[in-house]
Scaffold this active site. Structure first.
Site, mmCIF file in Angstrom:
data_model
loop_
_atom_site.group_PDB
_atom_site.id
_atom_site.type_symbol
_atom_site.label_atom_id
_atom_site.label_comp_id
_atom_site.label_asym_id
_atom_site.label_seq_id
_atom_site.Cartn_x
_atom_site.Cartn_y
_atom_site.Cartn_z
ATOM 1 N N ASP A 30 87.430 11.773 43.622
ATOM 2 C CA ASP A 30 87.152 12.999 42.868
ATOM 3 C C ASP A 30 87.723 12.840 41.462
ATOM 4 O O ASP A 30 88.423 11.870 41.178
ATOM 5 C CB ASP A 30 87.763 14.219 43.571
ATOM 6 C CG ASP A 30 89.221 13.979 43.962
ATOM 7 O OD1 ASP A 30 89.935 13.250 43.238
ATOM 8 O OD2 ASP A 30 89.652 14.533 44.981
ATOM 9 N N ASP A 32 89.795 14.653 38.197
ATOM 10 C CA ASP A 32 90.630 15.749 37.715
ATOM 11 C C ASP A 32 90.708 15.679 36.205
ATOM 12 O O ASP A 32 90.837 14.601 35.626
ATOM 13 C CB ASP A 32 92.042 15.636 38.298
ATOM 14 C CG ASP A 32 92.039 15.831 39.804
ATOM 15 O OD1 ASP A 32 91.724 16.944 40.247
ATOM 16 O OD2 ASP A 32 92.325 14.862 40.521
ATOM 17 N N ASP A 108 103.396 12.464 40.451
ATOM 18 C CA ASP A 108 104.201 11.710 41.424
ATOM 19 C C ASP A 108 104.422 10.243 41.040
ATOM 20 O O ASP A 108 105.543 9.836 40.742
ATOM 21 C CB ASP A 108 103.652 11.872 42.851
ATOM 22 C CG ASP A 108 102.139 11.654 42.969
ATOM 23 O OD1 ASP A 108 101.511 11.246 41.975
ATOM 24 O OD2 ASP A 108 101.604 11.866 44.072
HETATM 25 P P1 ATP Z 1 92.806 10.672 45.657
HETATM 26 O O1 ATP Z 1 92.067 11.850 45.109
HETATM 27 O O2 ATP Z 1 92.118 9.390 45.503
HETATM 28 O O3 ATP Z 1 93.311 10.901 47.027
HETATM 29 P P2 ATP Z 1 94.688 11.337 43.592
HETATM 30 O O4 ATP Z 1 95.787 10.556 42.951
HETATM 31 O O5 ATP Z 1 93.591 11.786 42.694
HETATM 32 O O6 ATP Z 1 94.144 10.486 44.794
HETATM 33 P P3 ATP Z 1 95.001 14.110 44.217
HETATM 34 O O7 ATP Z 1 95.609 14.717 45.419
HETATM 35 O O8 ATP Z 1 93.559 14.287 43.946
HETATM 36 O O9 ATP Z 1 95.345 12.547 44.306
HETATM 37 O O10 ATP Z 1 95.865 14.626 42.995
HETATM 38 C C1 ATP Z 1 95.479 14.389 41.648
HETATM 39 C C2 ATP Z 1 96.711 14.066 40.803
HETATM 40 O O11 ATP Z 1 97.626 15.169 40.825
HETATM 41 C C3 ATP Z 1 97.512 12.881 41.283
HETATM 42 O O12 ATP Z 1 96.995 11.659 40.804
HETATM 43 C C4 ATP Z 1 98.878 13.183 40.723
HETATM 44 O O13 ATP Z 1 98.941 12.850 39.361
HETATM 45 C C5 ATP Z 1 98.955 14.696 40.831
HETATM 46 N N1 ATP Z 1 99.590 15.116 42.107
HETATM 47 C C6 ATP Z 1 98.952 15.428 43.249
HETATM 48 N N2 ATP Z 1 99.826 15.776 44.214
HETATM 49 C C7 ATP Z 1 101.051 15.682 43.671
HETATM 50 C C8 ATP Z 1 102.373 15.920 44.150
HETATM 51 N N3 ATP Z 1 102.592 16.312 45.406
HETATM 52 N N4 ATP Z 1 103.403 15.727 43.285
HETATM 53 C C9 ATP Z 1 103.173 15.347 42.020
HETATM 54 N N5 ATP Z 1 101.984 15.095 41.521
HETATM 55 C C10 ATP Z 1 100.903 15.255 42.309
HETATM 56 MG MG MG Z 2 91.978 12.970 43.237
#
Ligand code: ATP
Ligand code: MG
Length: 411
Positions: A30, A32, A108
């Site tokens: 996805d 962001d 994170d």
């Molecule tokens: P994917 O969507 O592939 O699972 P992602 O890194 O995009 O991985 P998301 O859950 O979509 O993960 O979150 C988007 C972004 O928001 C992350 O890349 C991170 O920068 C931030 N983020 C998400 N959850 C947390 C958290 N618990 N603590 C700190 N930052 C977070």
């Molecule tokens: Mg994501």
């Protein structure tokens, strides 16, 4: 979307997994977007936009079936009045706007804090994420223990990204996981359910399962399962789970659907069996015991990780069909083929045989039986009951029923 925000006079970045995965040559799950525009301002830029979230307002912009999340830069420094609110080390509120730099350091992992800037097509790296990306390293931004205490789910995220990307968790980020796993008991069961799905239904279930075991985290997600795995002398339960995880990964890679009901049927099978055995000793029949034990172990599991009812009902059906699959005579088998959960129950039986828990001959019998009766699909269940249906009608008006075919005749 980035251009639209830019043209409206705002800063606009692609951030998070979208940038990380693109840089790795992977397809992002996805996207962001982070911006200095406030939610109401974002809404004014996009027609198909909805604001969501109470704790922190986010904009969801709909593009056909896709949703892109657009968030205003947030700040979070413990102790600062300008930041998120930390209570006893835990992040309880996270709703103060900040600059793009503030936004980066509250994320994170360094590899998740890369910002693709639409203004000049650069990737802005505030935390050393590019270097870690090249090294295949998951490094937490800031003090690892502090970051895990703020939000324990970050431990599960470390495992998930390590599994999915094949990255190593940096030694400093890895060490506290062994000691802080218990913090997961304070996380809302509904949130843990989301994480469980991402861990086991994201295409890297085998790796996720093994890493959860390695870091002793499985006990906080599936406590009853983890307890039995510790005493799994024969290795059958472990083999069952592992085979299921392999199958899940293969199915996902092939674009086939997977269901949490099956995952839970596997994970909770041994706890259910153990309880059912006790109930049988108290005098219940096999069918009764599976029904009762299924309800008990799943409601116990719900205290840790929520499991939606529509799936738990299916899980229990998969279990309840197991004793029925043992019978291969009479009209039972044909009726079973028409059961909406037959296919899942059959797959589960195969898995049990592969793990050494049921007989391969029984599986072969059912495989053959389906080949012989290809048309007995769930909708046609009632037609599968022999004798009740007069055959004359179909000859006169062959087109009035859905599937009168050769095998239907033989049935
Ligand atoms: P994917 O969507 O592939 O699972 P992602 O890194 O995009 O991985 P998301 O859950 O979509 O993960 O979150 C988007 C972004 O928001 C992350 O890349 C991170 O920068 C931030 N983020 C998400 N959850 C947390 C958290 N618990 N603590 C700190 N930052 C977070
Ligand atoms: Mg994501």
């Amino acid at each position: 979307m980035l251009y639209r925000l830019k043209d409206a006079g705002y800063e606009a970045f692609l951030v998070g997994g979208g940038v990380r995965d693109l840089l790795l040559g992977r397809e992002p799950k996805d996207f962001d977007v982070a911006t200095d525009a406030h939610p109401e301002e974002i809404k004014a830029v996009f027609r198909n936009c909805r604001l969501i979230g109470r704790r922190f307002r986010l904009a969801h912009v709909h593009f056909g079936r896709e949703i892109i999340e657009v968030a205003t830069f947030r700040a979070q420094h413990s102790g600062d009045e300008a930041g998120g609110v930390i209570e006893e080390g835990r992040l309880v509120r996270d709703n103060v706007y900040g600059t793009v730099e503030d936004d980066a350091i509250r994320r994170d992992f360094t590899v998740n804090a890369l910002y693709y800037n639409i203004k000049d097509f650069s990737v802005v790296d505030y935390a050393g994420g590019v270097e870690d990306l090249e090294a295949g390293m998951l490094r937490l931004i800031g003090e690892p223990e502090v970051r895990y205490r703020e939000d324990a789910v970050r431990m599960l995220r470390a495992v998930r990204f390590a599994a999915k990307l094949g990255f190593r968790i940096h030694p400093e980020a890895e060490k506290p996981i062994f000691e802080l796993g218990h913090l997961l008991t304070e996380i809302a069961p509904a949130r843990l359910y989301e994480e469980v799905l991402k861990l086991f239904m994201g295409g890297s279930a085998v790796q996720s399962y093994e890493l959860l075991g390695h870091y002793n985290l499985l006990q906080y997600l599936f406590p009853q399962t983890a307890a039995l795995l510790e005493n799994d002398q024969s290795g059958v339960f472990h083999a069952l789970i592992l085979r299921a995880m392999e199958n899940t990964d293969i199915r996902i890679a092939a674009g086939k659907p997977v269901t949490p009901a099956f995952l839970y049927a596997v994970m909770m099978w041994m706890p259910m069996q153990q309880r059912a055995k006790e109930l049988r000793r108290e005098g219940m029949t096999e069918v009764q015991s599976i029904c009762e034990a299924g309800g008990e172990v799943l409601s116990e599991q719900n205290r840790y990780v929520v499991f939606p009812k529509r799936f738990s009902l299916q899980t229990r059906e998969i279990w309840q069909l197991q004793p029925r699959l043992k019978r291969t005579t009479g009209s039972g088998p044909l009726r079973l083929l028409g059961h909406p959960r037959f296919r899942a129950a059959y797959d589960f039986l195969l898995l049990r045989a592969e793990a050494g828990e049921s007989h391969q001959e029984l599986c072969d019998w059912w495989t053959e039986f389906q080949v012989e009766n290809p048309d007995v699909i769930p909708q046609a269940a009632s037609r599968a009951v022999p004798k009740k249906r007069p055959r004359r009608r179909s000859r006169k008006k062959p087109a009035d029923t859905t599937s009168v075919s050769d095998s239907g005749e033989s049935a």
